[in-house]
Design an enzyme around this catalytic site. Sequence first.
Site, PDB file in Angstrom:
ATOM      1  N   SER A 146      37.334  27.154  54.607  1.00 31.84           N
ATOM      2  CA  SER A 146      37.305  27.931  53.210  1.00 31.84           C
ATOM      3  C   SER A 146      37.590  29.141  53.545  1.00 31.84           C
ATOM      4  O   SER A 146      37.413  29.946  54.700  1.00 31.84           O
ATOM      5  CB  SER A 146      35.979  27.736  52.680  1.00 31.84           C
ATOM      6  OG  SER A 146      35.410  28.560  51.542  1.00 31.84           O
ATOM      7  N   TYR A 160      26.728  27.020  53.171  1.00 32.17           N
ATOM      8  CA  TYR A 160      27.850  26.858  52.931  1.00 32.17           C
ATOM      9  C   TYR A 160      28.730  27.787  53.902  1.00 32.17           C
ATOM     10  O   TYR A 160      29.616  27.344  54.692  1.00 32.17           O
ATOM     11  CB  TYR A 160      28.241  26.781  51.527  1.00 32.17           C
ATOM     12  CG  TYR A 160      29.736  26.631  51.307  1.00 32.17           C
ATOM     13  CD1 TYR A 160      30.324  25.055  51.134  1.00 32.17           C
ATOM     14  CD2 TYR A 160      30.952  27.271  51.360  1.00 32.17           C
ATOM     15  CE1 TYR A 160      31.448  24.848  50.906  1.00 32.17           C
ATOM     16  CE2 TYR A 160      32.096  27.147  50.967  1.00 32.17           C
ATOM     17  CZ  TYR A 160      32.662  25.803  50.911  1.00 32.17           C
ATOM     18  OH  TYR A 160      33.824  25.550  50.672  1.00 32.17           O
TER      19      TYR A 160
END
Length: 262
Positions: A146, A160
């Site tokens: 990401s 995350y």
Amino acid sequence: MYKDLEGKVVVITGSSTGLGKSMAIRFATEKAKVVVNYRSKEDEANSVLEEEIKKVGGEAIAVKGDVTVESDVINLVQSAIKEFGKLDVMINNAGMENPVSSHEMSLSDWNKVIDTNLTGAFLGSREAIKYFVENDIKGTVINMSSVHEWKIPWPLFVHYAASKGGMKLMTETLALEYAPKGIRVNNIGPGAINTPINAEKFADPEQRADVESMIPMGYIGEPEEIAAVAWLASSEASYVTGITLFADGGMTQYPSFQAGRG
């Protein structure tokens, strides 16, 4: 088209929907043999096989498995080998997010995201690399990271961010360790993409506009634009290992992120 992908066996975790689904279809279009992995919704996986992959003349099977369960990941890789006789490409795509204020985050909240995003990717990488080493195969591992792995911290996403930051160094370490054997390990770093995980956020016009304002190219990407991951699996990327390829419309170059937006 990457002709050398024809006949390659590709396992993609979390591929019954979202980015994984688009990648499965893309590899099938390249005439690779695909293992579609799903955690619980068999109907979605069968839909990918029957309505998408067969339509492009591809060959695939669906295998149930939870990437946080070691035995499931082992079975996933072994199912590919049993069905197709080998494994060439492992894509650790399964992931999740669950926004929670850090001071209110339970250990369960933390573990659920870390176990799925980071431990799941490690297990998939380990099992694939084990097979590659034992069979002298110059295979490829691709992890779905990401933009948050690097310089975009974000409130409510500490678990995350930790999972993706960990994935960055995990990938670089594996790439260094196994490069002498011709095994390549890379990351893809998507930005804001129209997938089910983002559906609620992007359905809100204000939130969507806010996100789009931080993307230099001015729009939220589509899953098909990330499916170009096929290049990383092809021989055209044979000298590429240990990198994160960002596909984010320039999001990581946004001035506020360069300064470390919080």
